[in-house]
Design a protein around this motif. Structure first.
Motif, PDB file in Angstrom:
ATOM      1  N   LEU A 106       0.839  -1.202   0.000  1.00 14.18           N
ATOM      2  CA  LEU A 106       0.000   0.000   0.000  1.00 14.18           C
ATOM      3  C   LEU A 106       0.875   1.254   0.000  1.00 14.18           C
ATOM      4  N   ALA A 107       1.924   1.208   0.797  1.00 17.18           N
ATOM      5  CA  ALA A 107       2.786   2.391   0.894  1.00 17.18           C
ATOM      6  C   ALA A 107       3.463   2.668  -0.436  1.00 17.18           C
ATOM      7  N   GLN A 108       3.916   1.611  -1.105  1.00 14.91           N
ATOM      8  CA  GLN A 108       4.674   1.825  -2.335  1.00 14.91           C
ATOM      9  C   GLN A 108       3.783   2.204  -3.516  1.00 14.91           C
ATOM     10  N   CYS A 109       2.494   1.950  -3.405  1.00 18.04           N
ATOM     11  CA  CYS A 109       1.587   2.260  -4.517  1.00 18.04           C
ATOM     12  C   CYS A 109       0.595   3.355  -4.156  1.00 18.04           C
ATOM     13  N   GLN A 110       0.786   4.026  -3.036  1.00 23.43           N
ATOM     14  CA  GLN A 110      -0.269   4.912  -2.556  1.00 23.43           C
ATOM     15  C   GLN A 110      -0.561   6.063  -3.509  1.00 23.43           C
ATOM     16  N   GLY A 111       0.442   6.565  -4.174  1.00 18.84           N
ATOM     17  CA  GLY A 111       0.210   7.661  -5.111  1.00 18.84           C
ATOM     18  C   GLY A 111      -0.662   7.195  -6.272  1.00 18.84           C
ATOM     19  N   TRP A 112      -0.319   6.047  -6.827  1.00 21.47           N
ATOM     20  CA  TRP A 112      -1.073   5.520  -7.960  1.00 21.47           C
ATOM     21  C   TRP A 112      -2.505   5.212  -7.543  1.00 21.47           C
ATOM     22  N   LEU A 113      -2.675   4.583  -6.378  1.00 21.47           N
ATOM     23  CA  LEU A 113      -4.016   4.187  -5.912  1.00 21.47           C
ATOM     24  C   LEU A 113      -4.883   5.421  -5.675  1.00 21.47           C
ATOM     25  N   ARG A 114      -4.294   6.449  -5.057  1.00 25.72           N
ATOM     26  CA  ARG A 114      -5.069   7.643  -4.764  1.00 25.72           C
ATOM     27  C   ARG A 114      -5.586   8.277  -6.055  1.00 25.72           C
ATOM     28  N   GLU A 115      -4.763   8.164  -7.092  1.00 26.74           N
ATOM     29  CA  GLU A 115      -5.136   8.805  -8.352  1.00 26.74           C
ATOM     30  C   GLU A 115      -6.094   7.946  -9.175  1.00 26.74           C
ATOM     31  N   ASN A 116      -5.868   6.628  -9.168  1.00 26.41           N
ATOM     32  CA  ASN A 116      -6.604   5.765 -10.082  1.00 26.41           C
ATOM     33  C   ASN A 116      -7.778   5.017  -9.451  1.00 26.41           C
ATOM     34  N   VAL A 117      -7.745   4.866  -8.136  1.00 23.01           N
ATOM     35  CA  VAL A 117      -8.863   4.214  -7.450  1.00 23.01           C
ATOM     36  C   VAL A 117      -9.239   5.105  -6.273  1.00 23.01           C
ATOM     37  N   PRO A 118      -9.587   6.360  -6.564  1.00 23.57           N
ATOM     38  CA  PRO A 118      -9.664   7.353  -5.493  1.00 23.57           C
ATOM     39  C   PRO A 118     -10.712   7.021  -4.429  1.00 23.57           C
ATOM     40  N   GLY A 119     -11.772   6.343  -4.804  1.00 21.93           N
ATOM     41  CA  GLY A 119     -12.819   6.114  -3.811  1.00 21.93           C
ATOM     42  C   GLY A 119     -12.622   4.854  -2.987  1.00 21.93           C
ATOM     43  N   ALA A 120     -11.671   4.007  -3.373  1.00 23.81           N
ATOM     44  CA  ALA A 120     -11.565   2.700  -2.722  1.00 23.81           C
ATOM     45  C   ALA A 120     -10.974   2.803  -1.326  1.00 23.81           C
ATOM     46  N   GLU A 121     -11.482   1.979  -0.424  1.00 20.04           N
ATOM     47  CA  GLU A 121     -10.887   1.855   0.908  1.00 20.04           C
ATOM     48  C   GLU A 121      -9.668   0.940   0.790  1.00 20.04           C
ATOM     49  N   LEU A 122      -8.579   1.324   1.434  1.00 19.63           N
ATOM     50  CA  LEU A 122      -7.360   0.509   1.362  1.00 19.63           C
ATOM     51  C   LEU A 122      -7.281  -0.360   2.605  1.00 19.63           C
ATOM     52  N   VAL A 123      -7.076  -1.642   2.400  1.00 20.41           N
ATOM     53  CA  VAL A 123      -7.094  -2.602   3.501  1.00 20.41           C
ATOM     54  C   VAL A 123      -5.711  -3.238   3.634  1.00 20.41           C
ATOM     55  N   ALA A 124      -5.222  -3.262   4.874  1.00 16.28           N
ATOM     56  CA  ALA A 124      -3.913  -3.888   5.103  1.00 16.28           C
ATOM     57  C   ALA A 124      -4.091  -5.385   5.266  1.00 16.28           C
ATOM     58  N   SER A 125      -3.431  -6.160   4.428  1.00 14.35           N
ATOM     59  CA  SER A 125      -3.494  -7.615   4.540  1.00 14.35           C
ATOM     60  C   SER A 125      -2.131  -8.111   5.016  1.00 14.35           C
TER      61      SER A 125
END
Lengths: 311, 311, 311, 311
Positions: free
Chosen positions: D114-133
């Motif tokens: 999550l940390a390494q992809c957070q910029g991409w996720l925020r931009e491309n999946v902005p509404g999704a909740e991020l879950v730590a697995s």
């Protein structure tokens, strides 16, 4: 150094401080004593086998290093220091029997003697011309020869020629001490005593930044106390020096051996001058616990185990 | 140093190398030249106002440091070095007109002169007694006085007394150079030239571990090149030394000023001996870019901004 | 930092340790508290002006550094630490009212919470699946939501939701402490108190030998105690790191200012993160007297006099 | 390390980057692979004999050190690193077949992912909740289980479960590399290759001034390049750290062995973690010639001769 030393060269003539110091070396009193005119000659006598050892002055607590000794140790065949002798220096003023201090027109001594007594002489023999003689003993003999009126020299020299003692303890600094070293051809150093000095000369590589700092760090990183550092020109050109270093410890000590190996790697050249017992109690430690050989042995054993995979 | 220097003391008598060196100082040729018998007297003449400046030898590329100069600078009222002069040393052998080299029974020179020519003398005048004279100029005069047969001295001295020149360039090491320094009472140092030397004496605190290493680190951490380190006994007791240090740069340089402040903090005492232009091209850098004053100014401006919260 | 801070961001949600720590900051209790989901968001709120300050965790005595805080401080617009808060960490185990410990099939906490309690959980809830939640407060809320059965969190979070307290102090290391820092936009640092910390990031020049050693020497040569050194990747490539350093003292202290200037000269870059009062008595000095500002002022005054020629 | 390794533990589950890295270890493909849930369990399996070796992540070029690995190596029975593996990290986004990116309400990954992809996720999946697995592999499995909609994980994990690949290379920093180490029970290290790394942990003595500087000096004085320094809390109290160090060279190298002995003497404790071949060409030297073992052998032979008096 092996076998019995039977012939000792020293900075003569007879009657100098060097002879006084030599008489403090065990066994020297019964040996053949060979007075030499200069330090280079005394060292040369050891190098060419005419003598087994030479006692020469290394430094004086007031006058500092004795350059001919340093230069004689750093050039020519390797020699080794086996012992040091600390001699308190006492200068007296002697003249021909019957003379009095007011009548002295010329007073001679070795330049170091003149330097160490110059304040006293200026005050007490203000009109006398000061003459540099090759040795303090020669100064005394010169009075006999009629070359000059007075001599500043060691008591042993004045007494030998039955001169009149006009004044005693005329040195400006009463506590002056000269450090002599007994030099032989190289061999296995005398056994460690637990309170030893190691002497060496480091030729630093002049194209490396901070080379002297590196040299000192080799000692510091191993907890070794440096007790003396003396630079001498290498005589190649202005600005090039080699460094005479004395440190606590013996070449057989692990920490000293490792430091010497370090110097060997970072210096252009290293000349080992000897490990020998420290004379007197004149040395003060810096109050820090030095790492013991046990610390080094423990570390070496640990490395051995780790390398072998035995943990 | 301010104002015009009109009276120069130097290590006399007239005809010594010191006089030769003094003639290289701009303005000295037209000034009053005061020959002094010893280095302490030359320095004393400056201290008590009889002279505006003194030119004294500091070190020789073969013989090393000149102890009376070091001791004279470190004790007594503070003096300041304003200039250095490098003089190639040329020794000739002179005698009375008509004499030839085989007839010389005694040859005199200053002890340094004897030391620097000893190889040549031993080979070419093997039978002659070597006599220590207070100066090389006095050695020449002694020939006139009939005190000895030959003199090893500077050409200027032999020529002054119209002695016979029996041999030229008799020094064992032909490239010997003496470094003289021009000393005045303290004042603002001469302006930086971009190629300066700073000289000082550091008295290290003997109860602190690794004190000399600390001193060298104060220079190293600021990228300052040390060009000379010379120990001298403090004369209190055997084993106590102070250190004469020369470094590249001027006290007005930020890096040198900061290093001096560092020394002031870690040393028992520091005596500043001067910042002055480096003579000749004899100095070789260590090939490392030293930090410039711009680097220091940039860092200081940055600190100012950060402290003020202006980023 | 100037003016009154009225809006504090912190690592939320409400009920985390960060909120507990924030309540220890004078004035924060009466201010607007803005819980943020991540450390980068909390820092971003300060950067874009939505908050005046952010309280974020910097390190934990058991888990070590908090990477998002370090990375958030070293990148983006400059921020400044104004205060530190040390908070003892207490973890309790909560569940829905009526649950007992044997019935827990899933237990959630922030990964740091799971890590700090893993020994206890393995022993006391051996069958439960451990779930990483974004915060300890969210772990408590997740129990309410029915996402999992148990939560390891701060007492404040369990109490807020009236959960059942099944166990207290479940951390494996009872003495864990988290160090939070209060971060603002840059400005003049708070005034020195005599017991301050200075934090900075040093980017070393990778093409220079021993660059980290140089950095540490800048502190050591000025007698400054380093209390923390933390490396973080620069993210350019494997093997490139920057160094977070904490030292005793304040940027207004002469010794710290001089060391910062030294870093500025030898490092590729330096980011000043703040000087602020040291919290608690948890810091132990190394028993060495640090040089005082008086020592630096004395040295600076001496340099001024020497430069001016006033001795 | 001796004998053939037949059972490899790794940070599982199957499908993680650790499995990808393990497949790069010669022989591992044919061995029994034992996925473990956590790093401590993987290391524990080696310690208690259930596995011959464990492959665990040590650091990532973006996320930095992996604390559980460091803590697992520094505590408990000694383990030894025998090999390192550098794995470029590629994150893809997967979801259930038929899903499209706009429909993702929850996306899971390991916190590092999550940390390494957070910029991409925020931009491309902005509404999704991020879950730590607990792992990236579990994130992929969680999509199958219906726990969340999307997973950021290694290609091998998405492919194993035939998920739909919605995006490739979604890490913010495309060049991220993870460094894994292969850990065994202690034994004789693998033979030197000429391009080796030595890893160790130094526990400095906190009552000694400048202890970390001393540690670094032990390397510097022997010309050894330090490639990594990482502090970790000792967990005793805030402000106490131990240091993980990597240096160039092998424990069988004289210079490294000597440095280790030096650390053993100046540190409170030293834990040797292994000497092993450096992976990849990712390491850049500092352009300085390191002293070779020949230099050390020459110095040791010289010391032997000098000690024996054979010159």
């Amino acid at each position: 150094m092996s076998g019995v030393l039977t012939r000792y060269a020293y900075l003569g003539p007879a009657g100098t401080f060097a002879e006084q110091a030599l008489r403090l070396v065990p066994g020297a009193a019964d040996a053949e004593l060979l007075p030499m005119v200069t330090v280079p000659e005394a060292l040369g006598a050891v190098r060419d086998g005419r003598a087994d050892a030479a006692l020469v002055p290394l430094e004086n607590s007031v006058e500092g290093a004795v350059p001919p000794t340093l230069d004689g140790l750093v050039r020519g065949d390797l020699l080794m220091i086996n012992r040091e002798v600390l001699l308190p220096v006492t200068f007296n003023l002697y003249a021909a029997p019957g003379a009095d201090i007011g009548s002295l027109k010329t007073v001679a001594s070795h330049p170091h003697g003149l330097a160490q007594c110059q304040g006293w002489l200026r005050e007490n023999v203000p009109g006398a011309e000061l003459v540099a003689s090759p040795s303090t003993a020669d100064a005394a003999e010169g009075v006999l020869r009629g070359d000059w009126d007075g001599a500043v020299c060691a008591p042993v020299a004045g007494q030998r020629h039955q001169l009149a003692e006009l004044a005693v303890n005329v040195a400006d600094n009463a506590s002056a001490v000269t450090r002599f070293v007994l030099v032989t051809r190289p061999g296995r150093p005398p056994a460690p005593t637990g309170a030893d000095v190691t002497s060496l000369v480091a030729f630093i590589a002049h194209d490396r930044t901070g080379a002297l700092l590196e040299v000192l760090t080799e000692f510091a990183v191993r907890g070794i106390n440096l007790t003396r550092i003396e630079s001498r020109p290498t005589k190649e050109r202005m600005g090039r020096y080699c460094f005479f270093l004395d440190c606590d410890g013996h070449i057989e000590d692990a920490r000293v051996g490792e430091a010497l190996m370090g110097l060997r790697r970072v210096c252009a050249d290293v000349r080992f001058l000897g490990s020998y017992p420290r004379a007197g109690a004149d040395h003060e430690g810096d109050g820090r616990a030095e790492p013991s050989d046990d610390d080094f042995a423990d570390a070496a054993a640990w490395l051995e185990r780790v390398r072998a995979g035995e943990v």
